[in-house]
Motif scaffolding. Structure first.
Motif, PDB file in Angstrom:
ATOM      1  N   ARG A 167       1.012  -1.290   0.059  1.00 52.22           N
ATOM      2  CA  ARG A 167       0.125   0.499  -0.376  1.00 52.22           C
ATOM      3  C   ARG A 167       0.776   1.609  -0.177  1.00 52.22           C
ATOM      4  N   ALA A 183      -4.899  -1.550  10.875  1.00 50.08           N
ATOM      5  CA  ALA A 183      -3.876  -0.822  10.173  1.00 50.08           C
ATOM      6  C   ALA A 183      -3.822  -1.090   8.708  1.00 50.08           C
ATOM      7  N   GLY A 212      -8.445   0.977   5.383  1.00 45.63           N
ATOM      8  CA  GLY A 212     -10.346   0.190   5.105  1.00 45.63           C
ATOM      9  C   GLY A 212     -10.388  -0.726   4.481  1.00 45.63           C
ATOM     10  N   THR A 247     -13.194   7.937  -2.711  1.00 46.70           N
ATOM     11  CA  THR A 247     -12.472   6.944  -1.845  1.00 46.70           C
ATOM     12  C   THR A 247     -12.622   5.505  -2.987  1.00 46.70           C
ATOM     13  N   SER A 307      -7.246   7.779   1.772  1.00 46.98           N
ATOM     14  CA  SER A 307      -6.909   8.869   2.980  1.00 46.98           C
ATOM     15  C   SER A 307      -5.976  10.389   2.265  1.00 46.98           C
TER      16      SER A 307
HETATM   17  C1  LIG Z   1     -17.654   0.286   5.933  1.00 46.25           C
HETATM   18  C2  LIG Z   1     -16.768   1.646   5.014  1.00 46.25           C
HETATM   19  C3  LIG Z   1     -17.866   2.401   4.274  1.00 46.25           C
HETATM   20  C4  LIG Z   1     -17.321   3.367   3.418  1.00 46.25           C
HETATM   21  N1  LIG Z   1     -17.902   4.463   3.052  1.00 46.25           N
HETATM   22  C5  LIG Z   1     -17.282   5.556   2.079  1.00 46.25           C
HETATM   23  C6  LIG Z   1     -18.447   6.098   1.178  1.00 46.25           C
HETATM   24  O1  LIG Z   1     -19.079   5.813   1.285  1.00 46.25           O
HETATM   25  N2  LIG Z   1     -17.837   7.088   0.509  1.00 46.25           N
HETATM   26  C7  LIG Z   1     -15.926   7.017   0.453  1.00 46.25           C
HETATM   27  O2  LIG Z   1     -15.487   8.084  -0.924  1.00 46.25           O
HETATM   28  N3  LIG Z   1     -15.553   6.240   0.927  1.00 46.25           N
HETATM   29  C8  LIG Z   1     -16.469   5.009   2.196  1.00 46.25           C
HETATM   30  N4  LIG Z   1     -15.019   4.824   2.646  1.00 46.25           N
HETATM   31  C9  LIG Z   1     -13.330   5.262   2.657  1.00 46.25           C
HETATM   32  C10 LIG Z   1     -13.160   5.594   3.239  1.00 46.25           C
HETATM   33  O3  LIG Z   1     -13.453   7.053   3.964  1.00 46.25           O
HETATM   34  C11 LIG Z   1     -11.362   5.155   3.507  1.00 46.25           C
HETATM   35  O4  LIG Z   1     -11.280   3.823   3.959  1.00 46.25           O
HETATM   36  C12 LIG Z   1     -10.551   5.674   4.716  1.00 46.25           C
HETATM   37  O5  LIG Z   1     -10.647   7.090   4.279  1.00 46.25           O
HETATM   38  C13 LIG Z   1      -9.440   5.265   5.153  1.00 46.25           C
HETATM   39  O6  LIG Z   1      -8.572   5.661   3.932  1.00 46.25           O
HETATM   40  P1  LIG Z   1      -7.878   3.933   3.274  1.00 46.25           P
HETATM   41  O7  LIG Z   1      -8.144   2.833   3.525  1.00 46.25           O
HETATM   42  O8  LIG Z   1      -7.192   4.712   2.145  1.00 46.25           O
HETATM   43  O9  LIG Z   1      -6.786   4.169   4.730  1.00 46.25           O
HETATM   44  P2  LIG Z   1      -4.802   3.746   4.224  1.00 46.25           P
HETATM   45  O10 LIG Z   1      -4.612   5.758   4.112  1.00 46.25           O
HETATM   46  O11 LIG Z   1      -4.334   2.803   2.851  1.00 46.25           O
HETATM   47  O12 LIG Z   1      -4.111   3.734   5.462  1.00 46.25           O
HETATM   48  C14 LIG Z   1      -3.469   2.637   5.643  1.00 46.25           C
HETATM   49  C15 LIG Z   1      -3.046   2.594   6.474  1.00 46.25           C
HETATM   50  O13 LIG Z   1      -1.210   3.792   6.056  1.00 46.25           O
HETATM   51  C16 LIG Z   1      -1.726   4.902   7.257  1.00 46.25           C
HETATM   52  N5  LIG Z   1      -1.661   5.483   6.689  1.00 46.25           N
HETATM   53  C17 LIG Z   1      -2.088   5.850   5.141  1.00 46.25           C
HETATM   54  N6  LIG Z   1      -1.447   7.325   5.074  1.00 46.25           N
HETATM   55  C18 LIG Z   1      -0.364   7.942   5.984  1.00 46.25           C
HETATM   56  C19 LIG Z   1       0.243   9.022   6.568  1.00 46.25           C
HETATM   57  N7  LIG Z   1       0.792   9.937   5.567  1.00 46.25           N
HETATM   58  N8  LIG Z   1       1.055   8.965   7.859  1.00 46.25           N
HETATM   59  C20 LIG Z   1       0.387   7.964   8.358  1.00 46.25           C
HETATM   60  N9  LIG Z   1       0.370   6.832   8.465  1.00 46.25           N
HETATM   61  C21 LIG Z   1      -0.605   6.949   7.478  1.00 46.25           C
HETATM   62  C22 LIG Z   1      -3.076   4.546   7.932  1.00 46.25           C
HETATM   63  O14 LIG Z   1      -3.200   5.492   9.748  1.00 46.25           O
HETATM   64  C23 LIG Z   1      -3.117   2.822   8.170  1.00 46.25           C
HETATM   65  O15 LIG Z   1      -2.807   2.136   9.085  1.00 46.25           O
HETATM   66  C24 LIG Z   1     -15.350   3.683   3.205  1.00 46.25           C
HETATM   67  C25 LIG Z   1     -14.749   2.965   4.043  1.00 46.25           C
HETATM   68  C26 LIG Z   1     -15.818   1.629   4.889  1.00 46.25           C
HETATM   69  C27 LIG Z   1     -14.381   0.979   5.630  1.00 46.25           C
END
Ligand SMILES: Cc1cc2nc3c(=O)[nH]c(=O)nc-3n(C[C@H](O)[C@H](O)[C@H](O)COP(=O)(O)OP(=O)(O)OC[C@H]3O[C@@H](n4cnc5c(N)ncnc54)[C@H](O)[C@@H]3O)c2cc1C
Ligand SMILES: Cc1cc2nc3c(=O)[nH]c(=O)nc-3n(C[C@H](O)[C@H](O)[C@H](O)COP(=O)(O)OP(=O)(O)OC[C@H]3O[C@@H](n4cnc5c(N)ncnc54)[C@H](O)[C@@H]3O)c2cc1C
Lengths: 682, 682
Positions: free
Chosen positions: A304, A414, A417, B135, B141
């Motif tokens: 990732r 960790a 999403g 997303t 994020s």
């Molecule tokens: C049930 C559910 C419903 C959802 N519904 C929607 C929706 O309707 N519309 C929509 O758009 N999205 C939706 N989402 C998405 C959600 O907003 C994202 O999953 C969330 O923002 C987390 O982003 P990610 O999955 O990219 O995490 P990532 O950023 O990939 O995180 C992975 C890990 O990396 C760490 N990390 C990442 N960047 C950094 C940094 N710069 N510094 C330190 N640590 C970092 C994080 O802490 C985490 O541990 C949904 C998610 C879920 C689980």
């Protein structure tokens, strides 16, 4: 994804094969490969539809798998170890689960020769399929409080099994709900109006041909659960059901049919033996349980990428692997260290168990009859190995299962999403493992056993008795140095880390003793202190076991210098991270200074994270989980995370075979539903 | 069970009605009763079969419920608050979830008048059903990293929406998988080869009549999840799909079709506004989310009896309610205190949000155009309320959702074995709430925002600027007293507790500042410190809000003296338990001494547990959850725990309508299967 993982693997010199062999032995690894080959080729074990079906269908599939597994075991002449590995690879609780464990074990350990012939033999042939029915709706932890009765009828030399209240209903009993036709039932033995406490009875509950419930028995499945839904945990009520004299398992205690007298067990040791063995197994497995989550999260976090590093130079414009963020490292890498710490502790626990078994069989004959050995209360031949073993298994079971549970959820989160998807493979595994924190002794309650043992040991030391084991040794050492104080160089010297953990444990023991013996505080008011004490002592044992494992000669570990060096760093990471997380007990006991904790937190731990980071992927590789076992898009060995997520969602997902009518005013829900067709196609 | 709870209620003088009214206002309570009456009578909302069905069936039921709820809302003329309460009572995510929240909100906040007419109006009438698609498979994020593109075609004044890679696939989008026919799609705006960052586009994705996917669009459900399985989170890929100029939501920025120029937004403030509002709502709800678990566990632990007290007198021979064990109290009662702490903090957060909205609308006209207000980077009119609000909402969202998540699981485990049953009502609720820790800003990542704000504030204070808000005030205060030291009487004085929390937060802020500004440490190496800092500062805010709420005049709270006295104890329990759990930061900052911590742990907290214990059941009653909402055997108001467990397992459980063939060699799995019949009977 693939290149990123390949690159990770090329950066590190950890010798994966050596480390795997050290963890599992080459026979263990070969066994796994051999069994995997058999399972992979069986369509019934295909995991791709596991998460879509309802409870009834999932149970049906689990039953089919259980049957097939038994057939394969017979056909391939599998040993018990082979079967256990197969279960690990399948990773799903199944309807034969309790038959193959507690039912057979109890018949074996607690039945006499005649009962082995009558019950154990057909059970081993799967003619009788059984379960272990102890817990009731109203009583679990408090076994003495069970309400089911077994009343001796001297007229016809039978027992009447009865459930006098609703709360006497057996509950939670694995394999009972739909599958078993026999049960070992724990019931209060009553002779001539007097109660002799809970004893085990073998009771048939369903017809061997029709599988319908026998008369005056009410049995069923208790319903849906947080996990474990492929298992039929059941309830069971008896309305005055008569069973013959032979039904009471009579190896230890029995009713003499001639005199109608109760015959007492010579010693409770072997009964304790089973419980200790079950808890030791939990300790043994905890490292591997956690390692699954750590493997998945570590690989995914290396694949990732998200954001550029804030301080990145112009040149490095690609996104950062999230495993490079220190807030990801601080969650994953100490857990990675913990997997090894728990694994080595589990091994040591099992060795201790083995040593005790050997000792007990040597003692046999010396004192009393053939079944006689040292019980946890009545220790003899100058040794309290059994009491030690009992307390150790309680404390470590509590700590190890707690750590694995918390750690798995930490790994899931960790992953951001995507961790929430069932395809991460962490959530379902966590949900099924969770009851381990509750069964075989609730994790909070077990700590009272540990405290009781430590208090007893401390009293003995205070009386001036010479130390006889490690516990009394560290307590004695603490007493002798108490006034000169401790000055442990935890940041510079590994042996001092172990000593600091011992010091804290001894300090808390004597504090607790003061509260109880001097201040005469009520037991109940000390439970929270006891919990902390047990945790502290168990952490000491883990640190000590990890340390000692690495002290073994290079030829014993079979690890080259570089790999061993990383293992030493993992030891320090586990220990120092634990130390700073529990900082306040360490200062309060003066084992370390405030300054040391600060340095530990801001320097030592952070540096270790940086040093271990490049080896993370190879270190999880050493746990050698096949992809088939992990069943995880995020944790794939080849890093093809997104491709796999997409394939599973778009090709294997029955919900996508449905077209809905989305408008609130329309009564039609599904305009089209071809979900069933997908299932049959696969 | 019933007598035990009745007895509990009779022992305490907490005024449940007063406290409920203080928490929810009498209108709020009346609203809940009114809406509940409607829902209870609708068969489609019956919860008894929720846990048995497979994914497709569960989704079908959820769709039926969503439709019915909308019909009821129209028929009964429900307000938005009525609808929200209805959702709370039903407690199940549903297929209209994202339509009714982010889709409508985004159209409203970011669309102009013409777009309101074209999109918002049909959406409000449920002709368009939508979702919020931000997303992607590869980016969550990091919103700036999104890969979906929207390229402006000047020839025909359209945008081409395109997904150039697999990782550009939208993912996790609620209500998208099967339900929505429209989506707000965040895509990189590209004009003349140049990228202007992510912008929102309204795109139709399914046919309004057939509901089949439109050409060049690939959409579906992403599959099973840890929870939230009644929602169709979806994926979405575009293959060069053209949309007209009006599709880009144009209230803030837009493309001028005449000049083909990008028109910049005047300020980002209102966009930030939506995010802040969503996070504030999470803070607001966290207390109630946790209170569900605490209500269930507290009632059950008052009904559950297990063992006699070890020090019990001869007379008291009945078994002890497990809530009397201090290891149960230390888990449940601090959480009970936390429910109130979070609730009051949520209220304060919402007031702060309201104050800011008011301030912004006053500022309008003063500076710039009608949409202009203070953005988090560009603060003006001497106030940094918005920056403060942004940081506060980030820190509190992270702390509050984390606390609720951990607390719910703690409650579940406190219930022993029965906590694992779905009938406990805690597990399913926990599983659905869990993603709150990840969405709207991952809980770890948000803490960087808080740290950034605190560092900025500290720099301003160091420059000698006068304090303008609470944050700069506590930082200034710390600086001025730093050399005389702190001597907070945390055990004797409530105001000193708040001061000690402020001190620790200020200390950690200046430490972090030293690392960053003096030692020039890389941002990434400080993330762990930042996480701790944010947590410390947020805990300070919670303590402060709880304290201030109780300082209000008796007439404002409407609480009698006895009830208020208990609330003060809950304040102390929350604060002191937090203080001793985080002990090491409190000594390191010299806010308290080691001795104070020890006294706090072994005396103060233990005494508070004892004092609050008799009021526990009434205190949870004040949260006034109807049984229908909790849907829990363990948490029933009347304490009929065992009867309800038994009824659900034996009467409502379809698995019990199946008779299996248990033998491994038989191919037959189910000899009989009447599970479907039960379903239709119910
Ligand atoms: C049930 C559910 C419903 C959802 N519904 C929607 C929706 O309707 N519309 C929509 O758009 N999205 C939706 N989402 C998405 C959600 O907003 C994202 O999953 C969330 O923002 C987390 O982003 P990610 O999955 O990219 O995490 P990532 O950023 O990939 O995180 C992975 C890990 O990396 C760490 N990390 C990442 N960047 C950094 C940094 N710069 N510094 C330190 N640590 C970092 C994080 O802490 C985490 O541990 C949904 C998610 C879920 C689980
Ligand atoms: C999935 C699953 C499978 C199971 N399979 C089986 C099986 O096959 N056969 C079988 O017989 N049983 C089985 N069990 C039952 C299991 O062994 C019990 O649930 C377990 O022992 C806990 O007991 P309890 O539920 O009575 O907890 P309780 O004792 O009711 O615990 C409730 C709470 O009270 C606290 N508490 C209780 N007593 C004390 C005390 N003295 N001091 C301090 N705190 C106290 C506990 O810490 C806990 O927080 C199973 C359970 C589960 C969840």
């Amino acid at each position: 994804g693939s290149e990123l993982l390949a690159h990770e693997r090329s950066k590190s010199s950890v010798n994966v094969d050596q480390l795997s062999t050290f963890l599992f032995t080459s026979e263990g690894l070969a066994r796994k490969r051999r069994v995997l080959k058999v399972l992979e080729n069986e369509k019934v074990f295909d995991k791709s539809q596991n998460y879509f079906a309802g409870r009834v269908d999932r149970f049906e599939t689990a039953l089919a798998r259980a049957k097939r597994l038994r057939q394969l075991a017979v056909r391939n002449g599998w040993s018990n170890d082979d079967r256990l590995i197969a279960n690990e690879l399948i990773s799903e609780p199944g309807p034969y689960g309790l038959h193959e464990s507690m039912f057979l074990i109890t018949l074996r350990d607690q039945g006499n020769a005649e009962q082995h012939e009558k019950f154990l033999k057909p059970a081993e042939q799967y003619k009788y399929i059984g379960c272990y029915a102890q817990t009731e709706l109203g009583h679990g932890s408090n076994v003495r409080g069970l309400e089911t009765t077994a009343t001796w009828n001297k007229e016809d030399q039978t027992f009447t099994i009865h459930s006098p209240y609703l709360t006497a209903s057996k509950w939670w009993i694995g394999s009972l709900g739909r599958t078993a036709n026999h049960a070992v039932v724990m019931a209060q033995l009553i002779i001539g109006g007097k109660s002799y406490g809970p004893h085990p009875f073998v009771v048939q509950i369903r017809d061997l041909n029709t599988h319908e419930t026998l008369e005056n028995i009410h049995v069923g499945d208790i319903g849906p659960k947080f996990g474990y839904n492929t298992m039929d945990n059941g309830y069971l009520l008896f309305n005055q059901v008569k069973v013959p004299h032979i039904s009471m398992l009579a190896r230890f205690s029995r009713v003499d049919p001639k005199t109608n007298q109760y015959v007492r067990p010579a010693s409770a040791s072997l009964i304790y033996g089973t419980l200790t063995w079950v808890r030791s197994t939990i300790v043994m497995q905890a490292g591997g349980v956690l390692a699954r989550g750590v493997t998945i999260a570590t690989r995914y976090c290396a694949v990732r990428r998200q954001f550029q590093d804030r301080d990145a130079q112009e040149g490095q414009k690609s996104e950062n692997q999230v495993i490079n963020y220190t807030t990801v490292q601080i969650r994953l890498l100490p857990l990675l260290a913990t997997t090894f710490a728990l694994h080595f502790t589990g091994k040591a626990m099992m060795e201790m168990y083995g040593a005790n078994q050997k000792k007990m069989s040597q003692d046999v004959g010396k004192v009393g009859g053939p079944e006689r050995g040292a019980g946890p209360e009545e220790t003899h031949s100058g040794s309290d190995l059994l009491a030690d073993l009992h307390a150790t298994s309680c404390g470590l079971k509590s700590l190890a299962s707690y750590t694995a549970v918390e750690g798995l959820e930490m790994c899931r989160r960790a992953c951001g999403g995507h961790g929430y998807s069932s395809f991460s493979g962490i959530g379902p595994w966590y949900a099924d493992y969770l009851p381990t924190a509750t069964w075989e002794g609730d994790n909070y309650m077990l700590t009272q056993q540990v405290a009781r043992y430590l208090l007893k040991s401390a009293r003995s030391v205070l009386k001036g008795n010479e130390p006889t084991n490690d516990t009394t040794f560290i307590l004695t050492n603490f007493l002798s140095r108490q006034d000169t104080g401790a000055a442990f160089d935890v940041l510079g010297n590994d042996a001092d880390i172990v000593a600091a953990f011992a010091w804290r444990s001894a300090f808390l023991t004597f504090e607790a003793l003061k509260h109880r013996d001097e201040q005469k505080r009520p037991w109940n008011s000390l439970l929270v202190d006891f919990y902390r004490l047990s945790r502290a002592h168990s952490q000491y044992m883990v640190v000590k076991n990890f340390y000692e494992t690495l002290q073994a000669s290079p030829s014993a570990t079979g690890l080259d210098a570089e790999t061993l060096a990383i293992m030493h760093k993992l030891f320090r990471l586990y220990s120092l991270h634990t130390l700073e997380s529990e900082a306040s007990e360490f200062y309060t006991s003066s084992a370390v200074t405030v300054r040391q904790i600060q340095l530990c937190r801001t320097n030592a731990v952070m540096r270790l994270l940086e040093e271990i980071r490049p080896h993370a992927v190879r270190l999880v590789d050493a746990w050698s989980f096949p992809d088939w076992q992990l069943d995880s898009s995020l944790g794939r060995y080849d890093g093809k995370v997104y491709e796999d997520m997409f394939y599973r969602a778009s090709e294997l997902n029955p919900l996508n075979k449905v077209v809905v009518d989305p408008y609130p005013d329309s009564k039609v829900l599904f305009k089209k539903n071809e979900a069933a067709a997908l299932k049959s196609k696969l």
